[in-house]
Design an enzyme around this catalytic site. Sequence first.
Site, mmCIF file in Angstrom:
data_model
loop_
_atom_site.group_PDB
_atom_site.id
_atom_site.type_symbol
_atom_site.label_atom_id
_atom_site.label_comp_id
_atom_site.label_asym_id
_atom_site.label_seq_id
_atom_site.Cartn_x
_atom_site.Cartn_y
_atom_site.Cartn_z
ATOM 1 N N LYS A 196 0.815 -1.218 0.000
ATOM 2 C CA LYS A 196 0.000 0.000 0.000
ATOM 3 C C LYS A 196 0.848 1.268 0.000
ATOM 4 O O LYS A 196 2.030 1.249 0.278
ATOM 5 C CB LYS A 196 -1.003 -0.033 1.160
ATOM 6 N N ARG A 207 -3.566 -10.238 4.689
ATOM 7 C CA ARG A 207 -3.954 -10.275 3.274
ATOM 8 C C ARG A 207 -2.783 -9.729 2.464
ATOM 9 O O ARG A 207 -2.413 -8.559 2.631
ATOM 10 C CB ARG A 207 -5.214 -9.423 3.073
HETATM 11 C C1 8Y4 Z 1 -1.068 -2.288 -4.592
HETATM 12 C C2 8Y4 Z 1 -2.126 -3.037 -4.979
HETATM 13 C C3 8Y4 Z 1 -1.215 -1.406 -3.541
HETATM 14 C C4 8Y4 Z 1 -3.318 -2.945 -4.320
HETATM 15 C C5 8Y4 Z 1 -2.424 -1.267 -2.918
HETATM 16 C C6 8Y4 Z 1 -3.486 -2.061 -3.281
HETATM 17 C C7 8Y4 Z 1 -8.281 -4.324 1.694
HETATM 18 C C8 8Y4 Z 1 -9.257 -5.202 1.205
HETATM 19 C C9 8Y4 Z 1 -8.402 -4.043 -0.424
HETATM 20 C C10 8Y4 Z 1 -8.041 -4.305 3.093
HETATM 21 C C11 8Y4 Z 1 -9.719 -6.012 3.293
HETATM 22 C C12 8Y4 Z 1 -5.471 -2.791 -2.085
HETATM 23 C C13 8Y4 Z 1 -10.230 -5.683 -1.043
HETATM 24 C C14 8Y4 Z 1 -6.820 -2.252 -1.799
HETATM 25 N N1 8Y4 Z 1 -7.763 -3.618 0.663
HETATM 26 N N2 8Y4 Z 1 -9.972 -6.035 1.981
HETATM 27 N N3 8Y4 Z 1 -9.333 -5.007 -0.141
HETATM 28 N N4 8Y4 Z 1 -8.775 -5.176 3.849
HETATM 29 N N5 8Y4 Z 1 -10.387 -6.839 4.116
HETATM 30 N N6 8Y4 Z 1 -4.697 -1.873 -2.662
HETATM 31 O O1 8Y4 Z 1 -7.245 -3.529 3.627
HETATM 32 O O2 8Y4 Z 1 -5.148 -3.913 -1.858
HETATM 33 S S1 8Y4 Z 1 -8.140 -3.436 -2.034
#
Ligand code: 8Y4
Length: 355
Positions: A302, A337
């Site tokens: 992130k 995750r």
């Molecule tokens: C690179 C790729 C950098 C993706 C950031 C991201 C969460 C989530 C997401 C979380 C839960 C993400 C679906 C955002 N974040 N579900 N989902 N908790 N439970 N960004 O923090 O991964 S999507």
Amino acid sequence: MASDTKLYVIPEGLLHGEAARTALARGLALALTGNRLAFTCGWLVHRCGETGEISRRLLPAVELREKAEDTPPLATFLARLATPRPAFAGLSLDRPRIMGILNVTPDSFSDGGLHAEAQKAVEHGLRMAEAGAEVIDVGGESTRPGAAEVSNQEELDRVIPVVEALAKEGLTVSIDTRKAAVMRAAVKAGARIVNDVSALSFDPEARATVAELGVPVILMHMRGEPDTMMGLADYEDVLLDVHDELEEAVTRACEAGIARENVMVDPGIGFAKRTAHNLTLTRHLALLHGLGLPLLYAASRKRFIGEITDVERADARLAGSLAVVQAALRSGAHMVRVHDVPETAQMVRLLQALW
Ligand code: 8Y4
């Protein structure tokens, strides 16, 4: 003390493994989510409901326990911190579990049509499971600010074939969606967990749908929607506010008929949070055990990691991701995750060997 004052304990001085068990047996520490973790002191925090005034005092575990004898809210908070968490979706939570991220969004497994894309996604899911992911989180809707809205049908077309194929292989699949219709179809196709970044507040049908399906659900903290959330990143105290807002989300879910044993909570790193907020939540994550529920931490790649390290590319943030995931696991997070499953699994194995 005013009756509208809320009380919290932020555990500090955490012990793991044998040290935790011995300190607990000798009354030197207090339990955190069972007996594999303990804390030796903690910040006793009071927040006044009227003025918002916050006071905090660092106390040894022994004094917290003594004080709890004539302070019922403190006894309740300590009991919630202590209680062992039951299995979630059939996974015992006595060791850390890895959730592997599987995006099936238009930009993720690009080129070659829906079928070829689904095929590649399934292969990636199987590889993550092989490498140690015990849950595969399948998502077809981008929650990036400014991302195009995905229609119900398009989201279904993307995720359902992937969910079905992975479930048929015997994997535990979670469905990352805010839409009740997608939750329903995914569970029918074999998904066993609902992961909703809106904590079941986006779709008015979501709570009743999850209650009816009877599946475990992950409630994540955010404010507003992906397009509006950064304008709402304004907290009195990010840690206490996230705790209270998650508590409200849990209460609403349970009032709709969702069993408390089927709820996992997540601070929602990066959602309506600036870098300092993400750091505070990660540093004091153990406070959220006060909700008495299993805890998921999700910070993989992130932006705050990129901001602190000056690493622009998300796929070059592995080391920073491992650092914060390790911090979360040392604070007792039950599940993480992540994108990088083999690397995270290796780290988790070493942590467990040390404990
Ligand atoms: C690179 C790729 C950098 C993706 C950031 C991201 C969460 C989530 C997401 C979380 C839960 C993400 C679906 C955002 N974040 N579900 N989902 N908790 N439970 N960004 O923090 O991964 S999507």
